[in-house]
Design an enzyme around this catalytic site. Sequence first.
Site, PDB file in Angstrom:
ATOM      1  N   ARG A  20       0.865  -1.173   0.000  1.00  0.00           N
ATOM      2  CA  ARG A  20       0.000   0.000   0.000  1.00  0.00           C
ATOM      3  C   ARG A  20       0.908   1.232   0.000  1.00  0.00           C
ATOM      4  O   ARG A  20       2.037   1.179   0.499  1.00  0.00           O
ATOM      5  CB  ARG A  20      -0.899   0.020   1.229  1.00  0.00           C
ATOM      6  CG  ARG A  20      -1.842  -1.168   1.346  1.00  0.00           C
ATOM      7  CD  ARG A  20      -2.666  -1.084   2.631  1.00  0.00           C
ATOM      8  NE  ARG A  20      -3.635  -2.178   2.734  1.00  0.00           N
ATOM      9  CZ  ARG A  20      -3.408  -3.338   3.338  1.00  0.00           C
ATOM     10  NH1 ARG A  20      -2.227  -3.568   3.914  1.00  0.00           N
ATOM     11  NH2 ARG A  20      -4.339  -4.276   3.385  1.00  0.00           N
ATOM     12  N   LYS A  49      -2.550  -2.862   7.695  1.00  0.00           N
ATOM     13  CA  LYS A  49      -3.816  -2.460   8.304  1.00  0.00           C
ATOM     14  C   LYS A  49      -4.125  -3.324   9.516  1.00  0.00           C
ATOM     15  O   LYS A  49      -3.863  -4.521   9.515  1.00  0.00           O
ATOM     16  CB  LYS A  49      -4.952  -2.586   7.284  1.00  0.00           C
ATOM     17  CG  LYS A  49      -5.040  -1.427   6.303  1.00  0.00           C
ATOM     18  CD  LYS A  49      -6.298  -1.556   5.467  1.00  0.00           C
ATOM     19  CE  LYS A  49      -6.484  -0.365   4.549  1.00  0.00           C
ATOM     20  NZ  LYS A  49      -7.715  -0.479   3.739  1.00  0.00           N
ATOM     21  N   HIS A  91      -2.612   3.090  -6.286  1.00  0.00           N
ATOM     22  CA  HIS A  91      -3.197   1.849  -5.762  1.00  0.00           C
ATOM     23  C   HIS A  91      -3.392   0.817  -6.859  1.00  0.00           C
ATOM     24  O   HIS A  91      -3.390  -0.394  -6.590  1.00  0.00           O
ATOM     25  CB  HIS A  91      -4.526   2.153  -5.071  1.00  0.00           C
ATOM     26  CG  HIS A  91      -4.945   1.096  -4.088  1.00  0.00           C
ATOM     27  ND1 HIS A  91      -4.191   0.791  -2.968  1.00  0.00           N
ATOM     28  CD2 HIS A  91      -6.008   0.262  -4.064  1.00  0.00           C
ATOM     29  CE1 HIS A  91      -4.786  -0.182  -2.295  1.00  0.00           C
ATOM     30  NE2 HIS A  91      -5.886  -0.523  -2.936  1.00  0.00           N
ATOM     31  N   ARG A 119      -0.660  -1.735  -7.018  1.00  0.00           N
ATOM     32  CA  ARG A 119      -0.842  -2.864  -6.085  1.00  0.00           C
ATOM     33  C   ARG A 119      -1.835  -3.867  -6.665  1.00  0.00           C
ATOM     34  O   ARG A 119      -1.610  -5.079  -6.596  1.00  0.00           O
ATOM     35  CB  ARG A 119      -1.318  -2.313  -4.745  1.00  0.00           C
ATOM     36  CG  ARG A 119      -1.713  -3.352  -3.695  1.00  0.00           C
ATOM     37  CD  ARG A 119      -1.982  -2.631  -2.382  1.00  0.00           C
ATOM     38  NE  ARG A 119      -2.928  -3.315  -1.532  1.00  0.00           N
ATOM     39  CZ  ARG A 119      -2.603  -4.221  -0.607  1.00  0.00           C
ATOM     40  NH1 ARG A 119      -1.350  -4.578  -0.461  1.00  0.00           N
ATOM     41  NH2 ARG A 119      -3.535  -4.761   0.153  1.00  0.00           N
ATOM     42  N   HIS A 156      -4.419  -8.984   3.227  1.00  0.00           N
ATOM     43  CA  HIS A 156      -5.873  -8.938   3.345  1.00  0.00           C
ATOM     44  C   HIS A 156      -6.322  -9.766   4.551  1.00  0.00           C
ATOM     45  O   HIS A 156      -5.881 -10.904   4.722  1.00  0.00           O
ATOM     46  CB  HIS A 156      -6.540  -9.515   2.090  1.00  0.00           C
ATOM     47  CG  HIS A 156      -6.482  -8.593   0.914  1.00  0.00           C
ATOM     48  ND1 HIS A 156      -6.644  -9.021  -0.386  1.00  0.00           N
ATOM     49  CD2 HIS A 156      -6.275  -7.250   0.835  1.00  0.00           C
ATOM     50  CE1 HIS A 156      -6.545  -7.988  -1.203  1.00  0.00           C
ATOM     51  NE2 HIS A 156      -6.317  -6.912  -0.493  1.00  0.00           N
ATOM     52  N   TYR A 200      -9.887 -10.525  -7.253  1.00  0.00           N
ATOM     53  CA  TYR A 200      -8.923 -10.597  -8.349  1.00  0.00           C
ATOM     54  C   TYR A 200      -9.214 -11.771  -9.280  1.00  0.00           C
ATOM     55  O   TYR A 200      -8.822 -11.743 -10.448  1.00  0.00           O
ATOM     56  CB  TYR A 200      -7.491 -10.697  -7.796  1.00  0.00           C
ATOM     57  CG  TYR A 200      -7.080  -9.444  -7.070  1.00  0.00           C
ATOM     58  CD1 TYR A 200      -6.762  -8.287  -7.767  1.00  0.00           C
ATOM     59  CD2 TYR A 200      -7.061  -9.397  -5.681  1.00  0.00           C
ATOM     60  CE1 TYR A 200      -6.410  -7.120  -7.100  1.00  0.00           C
ATOM     61  CE2 TYR A 200      -6.712  -8.233  -5.011  1.00  0.00           C
ATOM     62  CZ  TYR A 200      -6.385  -7.108  -5.722  1.00  0.00           C
ATOM     63  OH  TYR A 200      -6.057  -5.964  -5.066  1.00  0.00           O
TER      64      TYR A 200
END
Length: 308
Positions: A162, A185, A253, A256, A279, A288
């Site tokens: 990120r 995150k 982004h 990524r 994730h 994806y």
Amino acid sequence: MTLDISQAARHALATWLDHTRALKDRSDNTVTAYRADVMDFISFLTAHHAEPQGLAPLARVTTSDMRAWMAHLRGQDIAPRSMARKLSAVKTFYRWLAEREGFEPTAVLATRSPKFQKKLPRPLTEDAARAMIDTVELQTQDSWQGARDAAVTTLLYGCGLRISEALGLKGRDLPLTDSLRILGKGKKERLVPVLPIARRAVESYLTLCPYSMSPDEAVFRGARGGTLNGRHIAKVTERARMQLGLPATATPHAMRHSFATHLLQAGGDLRAIQELLGHASLSTTQSYTAVDQVHLMQVYEACHPKAG
């Protein structure tokens, strides 16, 4: 709209947010969004019932109340995606509050989230991703800043970082080795492989950078030596994509997204890609697969002798 909310409700909300921040490892941005969404909900109930909503009224929320709130949101032209986010925050708060206060939150938890079409990631092609890195480097006059921008963009595409993770690297992370420990995150830690091309890009930048790299200082520095702002990378990316004739979706982004999509197209394992991206849920990574299916159908329609 923030009307008179009872002190008890304010205290409960603040306690829940503290609990969420401390025990659930939610980011500051997530906690801020939670607070705004739940506060808006309680404010709506205050206006709807024409009286402050303490803990007892909150425990008596009905299906009718929830329908009225959802209708209120639609009347404000709030997009279904945003409505779903607000409802999710309210449900999370109510699960906690119901357990704490001992009531049944069925009316809230049974409220259906509005349907919306999930936006698929918009990756670049491999050639476009490489061209973006090369062109980003040309957007500033100082060679060290161009090398810096190329190094950041290479980390986004080469490691799937990120933008906040790339700009959060410190001097203590240097020199880069064949892997990099990233705190992403929700303070979730992951180990990311670093390709030789990414190491070389960072080394080229460090050779030219006029600032020293102490352990606690940012690796990527602005013109005056402070931590580089993500808005700068967004701006040089925008200028580069305009030069290349790429769509507006070619953002930092998107690099990524491209990392993940190209790995998947090359036969990468979905679980492994989930770990590389950091994730929390596999369902996020599964988007994806839809991108890859779109790509396969485009190839099929263009190349199959009976297509069309």
